[in-house]
Design a protein around this motif. Structure first.
Motif, PDB file in Angstrom:
ATOM      1  N   VAL A   2      -4.963 -34.963  14.815  1.00  0.00           N
ATOM      2  CA  VAL A   2      -5.392 -33.565  14.845  1.00  0.00           C
ATOM      3  C   VAL A   2      -5.515 -32.906  13.505  1.00  0.00           C
ATOM      4  CG1 VAL A   2      -4.910 -31.204  15.547  1.00  0.00           C
ATOM      5  CG2 VAL A   2      -4.671 -33.166  17.269  1.00  0.00           C
ATOM      6  N   ASP A   3      -6.280 -32.234  13.142  1.00  0.00           N
ATOM      7  CA  ASP A   3      -6.247 -31.614  11.610  1.00  0.00           C
ATOM      8  C   ASP A   3      -5.392 -30.473  11.883  1.00  0.00           C
ATOM      9  OD1 ASP A   3      -7.806 -33.519  10.411  1.00  0.00           O
ATOM     10  OD2 ASP A   3      -9.559 -32.365  10.572  1.00  0.00           O
ATOM     11  N   TYR A   4      -4.518 -30.135  10.836  1.00  0.00           N
ATOM     12  CA  TYR A   4      -3.760 -28.864  10.909  1.00  0.00           C
ATOM     13  C   TYR A   4      -3.674 -28.254   9.555  1.00  0.00           C
ATOM     14  CZ  TYR A   4      -1.287 -30.890  14.976  1.00  0.00           C
ATOM     15  OH  TYR A   4      -0.838 -31.253  16.022  1.00  0.00           O
ATOM     16  N   ARG A   5      -4.334 -26.974   9.446  1.00  0.00           N
ATOM     17  CA  ARG A   5      -4.792 -26.404   8.211  1.00  0.00           C
ATOM     18  C   ARG A   5      -3.811 -25.412   8.256  1.00  0.00           C
ATOM     19  NH1 ARG A   5      -9.703 -27.477  10.495  1.00  0.00           N
ATOM     20  NH2 ARG A   5      -9.900 -25.252  11.078  1.00  0.00           N
ATOM     21  N   ILE A   6      -3.222 -24.846   7.018  1.00  0.00           N
ATOM     22  CA  ILE A   6      -2.388 -23.733   6.927  1.00  0.00           C
ATOM     23  C   ILE A   6      -3.534 -22.909   6.153  1.00  0.00           C
ATOM     24  CG2 ILE A   6      -0.721 -22.687   5.651  1.00  0.00           C
ATOM     25  CD1 ILE A   6       0.845 -25.293   5.537  1.00  0.00           C
ATOM     26  N   GLU A   7      -3.851 -21.644   7.132  1.00  0.00           N
ATOM     27  CA  GLU A   7      -4.693 -20.706   6.514  1.00  0.00           C
ATOM     28  C   GLU A   7      -4.229 -19.369   6.550  1.00  0.00           C
ATOM     29  OE1 GLU A   7      -8.362 -20.777   9.143  1.00  0.00           O
ATOM     30  OE2 GLU A   7      -8.413 -23.163   8.530  1.00  0.00           O
ATOM     31  N   LEU A   8      -2.942 -19.059   6.912  1.00  0.00           N
ATOM     32  CA  LEU A   8      -2.464 -17.930   6.906  1.00  0.00           C
ATOM     33  C   LEU A   8      -0.788 -17.698   6.853  1.00  0.00           C
ATOM     34  CD1 LEU A   8      -3.193 -14.851   6.791  1.00  0.00           C
ATOM     35  CD2 LEU A   8      -2.663 -14.801   9.361  1.00  0.00           C
ATOM     36  N   VAL A   9      -0.412 -17.127   5.775  1.00  0.00           N
ATOM     37  CA  VAL A   9       1.303 -17.013   5.745  1.00  0.00           C
ATOM     38  C   VAL A   9       1.418 -15.612   5.590  1.00  0.00           C
ATOM     39  CG1 VAL A   9       3.123 -17.543   4.264  1.00  0.00           C
ATOM     40  CG2 VAL A   9       1.073 -19.172   4.396  1.00  0.00           C
ATOM     41  N   PHE A  10       2.531 -14.926   6.417  1.00  0.00           N
ATOM     42  CA  PHE A  10       2.912 -13.838   6.363  1.00  0.00           C
ATOM     43  C   PHE A  10       4.116 -13.411   5.477  1.00  0.00           C
ATOM     44  CE2 PHE A  10       0.882 -14.303  10.460  1.00  0.00           C
ATOM     45  CZ  PHE A  10       0.344 -13.195  10.842  1.00  0.00           C
ATOM     46  N   VAL A  11       3.648 -12.498   4.500  1.00  0.00           N
ATOM     47  CA  VAL A  11       4.715 -12.033   3.553  1.00  0.00           C
ATOM     48  C   VAL A  11       5.406 -10.740   4.068  1.00  0.00           C
ATOM     49  CG1 VAL A  11       4.916 -11.306   1.329  1.00  0.00           C
ATOM     50  CG2 VAL A  11       2.874 -12.847   1.702  1.00  0.00           C
ATOM     51  N   PRO A  12       6.708 -10.541   4.162  1.00  0.00           N
ATOM     52  CA  PRO A  12       7.471  -9.424   4.490  1.00  0.00           C
ATOM     53  C   PRO A  12       7.413  -8.393   3.347  1.00  0.00           C
ATOM     54  CG  PRO A  12       9.152 -11.162   4.112  1.00  0.00           C
ATOM     55  CD  PRO A  12       7.700 -11.890   3.981  1.00  0.00           C
ATOM     56  N   VAL A  13       6.947  -7.129   3.768  1.00  0.00           N
ATOM     57  CA  VAL A  13       6.916  -6.439   2.731  1.00  0.00           C
ATOM     58  C   VAL A  13       7.638  -4.969   3.383  1.00  0.00           C
ATOM     59  CG1 VAL A  13       5.049  -7.212   1.544  1.00  0.00           C
ATOM     60  CG2 VAL A  13       4.633  -5.279   3.191  1.00  0.00           C
ATOM     61  N   ALA A  14       8.040  -4.126   2.413  1.00  0.00           N
ATOM     62  CA  ALA A  14       8.639  -2.809   2.872  1.00  0.00           C
ATOM     63  C   ALA A  14       7.540  -1.758   2.918  1.00  0.00           C
ATOM     64  CB  ALA A  14       9.740  -2.351   2.078  1.00  0.00           C
ATOM     65  N   ASP A  15       6.584  -1.492   1.622  1.00  0.00           N
ATOM     66  CA  ASP A  15       5.780  -0.596   1.747  1.00  0.00           C
ATOM     67  C   ASP A  15       4.327  -1.109   1.544  1.00  0.00           C
ATOM     68  OD1 ASP A  15       3.864   1.263   0.409  1.00  0.00           O
ATOM     69  OD2 ASP A  15       5.534   2.258  -0.517  1.00  0.00           O
ATOM     70  N   VAL A  16       3.715  -0.893   2.794  1.00  0.00           N
ATOM     71  CA  VAL A  16       2.450  -1.738   2.862  1.00  0.00           C
ATOM     72  C   VAL A  16       1.375  -1.091   2.014  1.00  0.00           C
ATOM     73  CG1 VAL A  16       0.576  -2.042   4.617  1.00  0.00           C
ATOM     74  CG2 VAL A  16       2.716  -2.076   5.199  1.00  0.00           C
ATOM     75  N   ASP A  17       1.296   0.059   1.596  1.00  0.00           N
ATOM     76  CA  ASP A  17       0.274   0.673   0.658  1.00  0.00           C
ATOM     77  C   ASP A  17       0.529   0.090  -0.705  1.00  0.00           C
ATOM     78  OD1 ASP A  17      -1.410   1.832   2.347  1.00  0.00           O
ATOM     79  OD2 ASP A  17       0.047   3.609   2.565  1.00  0.00           O
ATOM     80  N   ARG A  18       1.905   0.055  -1.170  1.00  0.00           N
ATOM     81  CA  ARG A  18       2.149  -0.489  -2.301  1.00  0.00           C
ATOM     82  C   ARG A  18       1.895  -2.079  -2.594  1.00  0.00           C
ATOM     83  NH1 ARG A  18       8.179  -0.622  -3.681  1.00  0.00           N
ATOM     84  NH2 ARG A  18       8.214  -2.456  -2.210  1.00  0.00           N
ATOM     85  N   SER A  19       2.179  -2.784  -1.468  1.00  0.00           N
ATOM     86  CA  SER A  19       1.728  -4.208  -1.547  1.00  0.00           C
ATOM     87  C   SER A  19       0.137  -4.318  -1.609  1.00  0.00           C
ATOM     88  CB  SER A  19       2.478  -4.776  -0.237  1.00  0.00           C
ATOM     89  OG  SER A  19       3.742  -4.654  -0.264  1.00  0.00           O
ATOM     90  N   ARG A  20      -0.457  -3.556  -0.872  1.00  0.00           N
ATOM     91  CA  ARG A  20      -2.032  -3.407  -0.828  1.00  0.00           C
ATOM     92  C   ARG A  20      -2.630  -3.231  -2.141  1.00  0.00           C
ATOM     93  NH1 ARG A  20      -7.054  -1.769  -0.552  1.00  0.00           N
ATOM     94  NH2 ARG A  20      -8.382  -2.374   1.094  1.00  0.00           N
ATOM     95  N   SER A  21      -1.678  -2.550  -2.939  1.00  0.00           N
ATOM     96  CA  SER A  21      -2.086  -2.177  -4.143  1.00  0.00           C
ATOM     97  C   SER A  21      -1.976  -3.417  -5.180  1.00  0.00           C
ATOM     98  CB  SER A  21      -1.445  -0.990  -4.771  1.00  0.00           C
ATOM     99  OG  SER A  21      -1.904  -0.444  -6.125  1.00  0.00           O
ATOM    100  N   PHE A  22      -0.692  -3.812  -5.154  1.00  0.00           N
ATOM    101  CA  PHE A  22      -0.277  -4.952  -5.878  1.00  0.00           C
ATOM    102  C   PHE A  22      -1.138  -6.114  -6.001  1.00  0.00           C
ATOM    103  CE2 PHE A  22       2.068  -8.974  -6.529  1.00  0.00           C
ATOM    104  CZ  PHE A  22       2.554  -8.907  -7.903  1.00  0.00           C
TER     105      PHE A  22
END
Length: 126
Positions: A2-22
């Protein structure tokens, strides 16, 4: 197999808007999704240019503490060009670290999640 492709990694952040901007504005990584489902659930996905794997962050999912992810690495063709791009975007980035297994620079997002940028060493011919 079976092909196993890593396509998404979750990053833990405190301030969602600040992270979106960064990630979206400072780094210039395209924002693929920014969806607020409820006041408690928001999902943002960005993809580094040229990558088949995206990162996601938001609120209401995951149990990692913000800033605790220390295992993210991207690979580039030219470490000097990547470092100059990051510096030009105002990102605090390390000097180039030359190792037998590649050339590296390091930076962190506003929460302290750290990133390694690697230029692979030349492959042996033969």
């Amino acid at each position: 197999m079976v092909d196993y492709r890593i396509e998404l990694v979750f990053v833990p952040v405190a301030d969602v808007d600040r992270s979106r901007s960064f990630y979206g504005e400072t780094l210039g990584w395209p924002v693929d999704h920014d969806q607020t489902v409820t006041e408690q659930l928001r999902f943002i996905q960005v993809t580094p240019p040229g990558s088949a794997c995206s990162i996601a962050f938001g609120r209401g999912f995951g149990d990692m503490a913000p800033g605790t992810l220390r295992a993210l690495q991207v690979v580039v063709a030219d470490i000097e060009q990547a470092r100059a791009d990051l510096v030009g975007r105002g990102v605090a980035v390390s000097p180039v670290d030359d190792q037998p297994w590649g050339r590296f620079v390091h930076f962190a997002d506003p929460d302290g999640n750290s990133w390694a940028v690697q230029q692979l060493p030349p492959r042996p011919s033969g």
